[in-house]
Design a protein around this motif. Structure first.
Motif, mmCIF file in Angstrom:
data_model
loop_
_atom_site.group_PDB
_atom_site.id
_atom_site.type_symbol
_atom_site.label_atom_id
_atom_site.label_comp_id
_atom_site.label_asym_id
_atom_site.label_seq_id
_atom_site.Cartn_x
_atom_site.Cartn_y
_atom_site.Cartn_z
ATOM 1 N N CYS A 140 -11.693 27.767 6.311
ATOM 2 C CA CYS A 140 -10.140 27.431 6.454
ATOM 3 C C CYS A 140 -9.485 27.709 5.314
ATOM 4 C CB CYS A 140 -9.797 26.080 6.865
ATOM 5 S SG CYS A 140 -7.978 25.598 6.846
ATOM 6 N N GLY A 141 -9.032 28.998 5.004
ATOM 7 C CA GLY A 141 -8.557 29.474 3.429
ATOM 8 C C GLY A 141 -9.849 29.506 2.756
ATOM 9 N N LEU A 142 -9.720 29.034 1.647
ATOM 10 C CA LEU A 142 -11.002 29.013 0.759
ATOM 11 C C LEU A 142 -11.986 28.103 0.976
ATOM 12 C CD1 LEU A 142 -9.287 29.955 -2.614
ATOM 13 C CD2 LEU A 142 -10.251 31.806 -1.257
ATOM 14 N N LEU A 143 -11.779 27.154 1.900
ATOM 15 C CA LEU A 143 -12.628 25.936 2.154
ATOM 16 C C LEU A 143 -13.793 26.515 3.314
ATOM 17 C CD1 LEU A 143 -13.420 22.926 2.140
ATOM 18 C CD2 LEU A 143 -12.121 22.595 4.095
ATOM 19 N N ARG A 144 -14.854 26.223 2.839
ATOM 20 C CA ARG A 144 -16.152 26.752 3.875
ATOM 21 C C ARG A 144 -17.196 25.754 4.041
ATOM 22 N NH1 ARG A 144 -21.188 29.116 3.229
ATOM 23 N NH2 ARG A 144 -21.448 31.144 3.832
ATOM 24 N N LEU A 145 -17.410 25.469 5.330
ATOM 25 C CA LEU A 145 -18.606 24.614 5.796
ATOM 26 C C LEU A 145 -19.525 25.301 6.497
ATOM 27 C CD1 LEU A 145 -17.681 20.952 7.175
ATOM 28 C CD2 LEU A 145 -19.445 22.532 8.523
ATOM 29 N N HIS A 207 -10.351 9.890 1.918
ATOM 30 C CA HIS A 207 -11.661 10.413 0.971
ATOM 31 C C HIS A 207 -11.784 12.047 1.116
ATOM 32 C CE1 HIS A 207 -14.142 6.573 1.739
ATOM 33 N NE2 HIS A 207 -13.017 6.389 1.018
ATOM 34 N N LEU A 208 -11.298 12.695 2.216
ATOM 35 C CA LEU A 208 -11.353 14.322 2.261
ATOM 36 C C LEU A 208 -10.200 14.748 1.574
ATOM 37 C CD1 LEU A 208 -12.444 14.844 6.003
ATOM 38 C CD2 LEU A 208 -13.835 15.089 4.056
ATOM 39 N N ARG A 209 -8.856 13.897 1.673
ATOM 40 C CA ARG A 209 -7.971 14.856 0.724
ATOM 41 C C ARG A 209 -8.199 14.611 -0.550
ATOM 42 N NH1 ARG A 209 -3.504 12.075 4.281
ATOM 43 N NH2 ARG A 209 -2.893 13.835 5.654
ATOM 44 N N SER A 210 -8.790 13.482 -0.997
ATOM 45 C CA SER A 210 -9.004 13.152 -2.620
ATOM 46 C C SER A 210 -10.170 14.324 -3.030
ATOM 47 C CB SER A 210 -9.530 11.890 -2.820
ATOM 48 O OG SER A 210 -10.904 11.569 -3.620
ATOM 49 N N LYS A 211 -11.110 14.671 -1.949
ATOM 50 C CA LYS A 211 -11.958 15.322 -2.468
ATOM 51 C C LYS A 211 -11.934 17.168 -2.336
ATOM 52 C CE LYS A 211 -16.009 12.496 -1.692
ATOM 53 N NZ LYS A 211 -17.454 12.111 -0.992
ATOM 54 N N ILE A 212 -10.639 17.352 -1.317
ATOM 55 C CA ILE A 212 -10.435 18.794 -1.160
ATOM 56 C C ILE A 212 -9.130 18.978 -1.908
ATOM 57 C CG2 ILE A 212 -10.164 20.535 0.307
ATOM 58 C CD1 ILE A 212 -12.232 18.956 2.240
ATOM 59 N N GLU A 214 -6.598 17.140 -3.150
ATOM 60 C CA GLU A 214 -6.211 16.819 -4.627
ATOM 61 C C GLU A 214 -7.041 17.678 -5.513
ATOM 62 O OE1 GLU A 214 -6.321 12.384 -4.322
ATOM 63 O OE2 GLU A 214 -5.094 12.551 -2.598
ATOM 64 N N THR A 215 -8.366 17.730 -5.197
ATOM 65 C CA THR A 215 -9.190 18.435 -6.487
ATOM 66 C C THR A 215 -8.739 19.807 -6.578
ATOM 67 O OG1 THR A 215 -11.098 16.974 -5.733
ATOM 68 C CG2 THR A 215 -11.277 18.791 -7.276
ATOM 69 N N PHE A 216 -8.320 20.413 -5.476
ATOM 70 C CA PHE A 216 -8.138 22.077 -5.478
ATOM 71 C C PHE A 216 -6.576 22.318 -5.447
ATOM 72 C CE2 PHE A 216 -12.454 21.342 -4.099
ATOM 73 C CZ PHE A 216 -13.185 22.032 -5.231
ATOM 74 N N GLY A 217 -5.814 21.254 -5.417
ATOM 75 C CA GLY A 217 -4.447 21.460 -5.157
ATOM 76 C C GLY A 217 -3.881 22.253 -3.968
ATOM 77 N N VAL A 218 -4.429 21.790 -2.870
ATOM 78 C CA VAL A 218 -4.054 22.531 -1.506
ATOM 79 C C VAL A 218 -3.494 21.273 -0.689
ATOM 80 C CG1 VAL A 218 -5.232 24.173 -1.897
ATOM 81 C CG2 VAL A 218 -6.214 22.251 -0.920
ATOM 82 N N LYS A 219 -2.716 21.489 0.614
ATOM 83 C CA LYS A 219 -2.527 20.712 1.389
ATOM 84 C C LYS A 219 -2.933 20.986 3.020
ATOM 85 C CE LYS A 219 1.605 17.976 -0.029
ATOM 86 N NZ LYS A 219 2.547 18.424 -1.067
ATOM 87 N N MET A 220 -4.249 20.948 3.024
ATOM 88 C CA MET A 220 -4.914 21.480 4.061
ATOM 89 C C MET A 220 -4.904 20.330 5.454
ATOM 90 S SD MET A 220 -8.237 23.625 3.075
ATOM 91 C CE MET A 220 -7.939 25.074 2.416
ATOM 92 N N LEU A 221 -5.298 19.023 4.669
ATOM 93 C CA LEU A 221 -5.467 17.891 5.626
ATOM 94 C C LEU A 221 -4.011 17.466 6.008
ATOM 95 C CD1 LEU A 221 -8.484 16.885 4.145
ATOM 96 C CD2 LEU A 221 -8.351 16.923 6.422
ATOM 97 N N GLN A 222 -3.338 17.843 7.147
ATOM 98 C CA GLN A 222 -2.021 17.263 7.321
ATOM 99 C C GLN A 222 -1.745 15.982 8.374
ATOM 100 O OE1 GLN A 222 0.070 20.736 8.128
ATOM 101 N NE2 GLN A 222 -0.653 21.839 6.362
ATOM 102 N N THR A 223 -0.751 15.198 7.850
ATOM 103 C CA THR A 223 -0.788 14.089 9.018
ATOM 104 C C THR A 223 0.310 14.506 9.977
ATOM 105 O OG1 THR A 223 -1.212 12.493 7.316
ATOM 106 C CG2 THR A 223 -0.244 11.698 9.178
ATOM 107 N N VAL A 224 0.081 14.568 11.311
ATOM 108 C CA VAL A 224 1.207 14.670 12.181
ATOM 109 C C VAL A 224 1.706 13.211 12.808
ATOM 110 C CG1 VAL A 224 1.845 15.820 14.391
ATOM 111 C CG2 VAL A 224 0.225 17.014 12.983
ATOM 112 N N ARG A 225 2.911 12.837 12.458
ATOM 113 C CA ARG A 225 3.290 11.720 12.826
ATOM 114 C C ARG A 225 3.284 11.196 14.120
ATOM 115 N NH1 ARG A 225 8.373 9.150 9.477
ATOM 116 N NH2 ARG A 225 7.641 7.461 10.760
#
Ligand code: CA
Length: 234
Positions: A140-145, A207-212, A214-225
């Motif tokens: 997902c973008g520069l994220l790789r699993l 946890h994932l937000r903090s590790k991905i 916040e660490t890399f300054g992106v907004k990938m993990l989004q909440t859909v209310r």
């Protein structure tokens, strides 16, 4: 032609209105007024997208959606009169790509249709290039699993995750751009028989937000209310 769309709606006036608007926008349109007619049309013809009312005679929309996903997966946008979180969650769990609550502005429906069709094109493009993709690797973008090596990185920087964080990220990446409910995530990450706090999902997302993010300054993990969580590259 922009694409073919099946409108499944038993309110004749509304169905006719949507048909006129979509035809005007250049879509090829067909209509079905009950669940049975919808299933038979969707299984016998190929549609790029289906607009599916939930409250339908014969077979209800959610059941149509479930059978369709089993037999012939087609992108579905649910039309729901009930502003019920349960319906939306059930619909998204059953495989709908989006939903819109009636009454809606036609511009909003058209915008959601464009997004759904764009995602469909993107998915088929990915399917087409599948042999070139690395097996077991989700991005997902520069994220790789890399699920085989159990390795996660962002732009080459390794990210340490616990087992459940890894599983949660993998589930989100497997469903990139698709909103997953908390219940779905809970089942995938903790198992069907999990008894405990349901907000555990929110904890792992944090946890994932903090590790991905916040660490890399992106907004990938989004909440859909009212719906859940989604991972997106933009
Ligand atoms: Ca209806």
């Amino acid at each position: 032609m922009n694409g073919s769309i099946l409108i499944v709606e038993d309110e004749e006036k509304l169905a006719r209105f949507i048909e006129l608007e979509l035809t005007h926008e250049g879509y090829a349109v067909r209509k079905a007024a009950d669940g049975r007619a919808a299933l038979s049309a969707a299984l016998s013809e190929d549609f790029d997208l289906i607009l599916l009312d939930i409250m339908l005679p014969e077979i209800n929309g959610l059941e149509v959606l479930r059978r369709l996903q089993n037999e012939k997966p087609t992108p579905v946008i649910l039309l729901t009169a009930r502003d019920s979180v349960m319906d939306k969650v059930a619909g998204l769990d059953a495989g709908a790509v989006d939903y819109i609550t009636k009454p809606f502005a036609i511009e909003e429906l058209l915008a959601r249709i464009r997004v759904a069709l764009k995602n469909k094109v993107r998915r088929s493009a990915q399917d087409g290039s599948a042999p070139e993709a690395e097996e077991g690797v989700l991005t997902c973008g520069l994220l790789r699993l890399d699920s085989k090596r159990r390795d996660v990185s962002y732009d080459g920087h390794r990210i340490e995750l616990t087992n459940r964080e890894f599983l949660m990220l993998k589930t989100l990446l497997e469903n990139k751009d698709i909103v997953l409910s908390r219940d779905t995530l809970l089942e995938r990450v903790c198992g069907y028989d999990y008894i405990g706090e349901t907000n555990i999902v929110d904890v792992y997302v944090r946890h994932l937000r903090s590790k991905i993010d916040e660490t890399f300054g992106v907004k990938m993990l989004q909440t859909v209310r009212g719906a859940g969580y989604v991972i997106r590259s933009e």
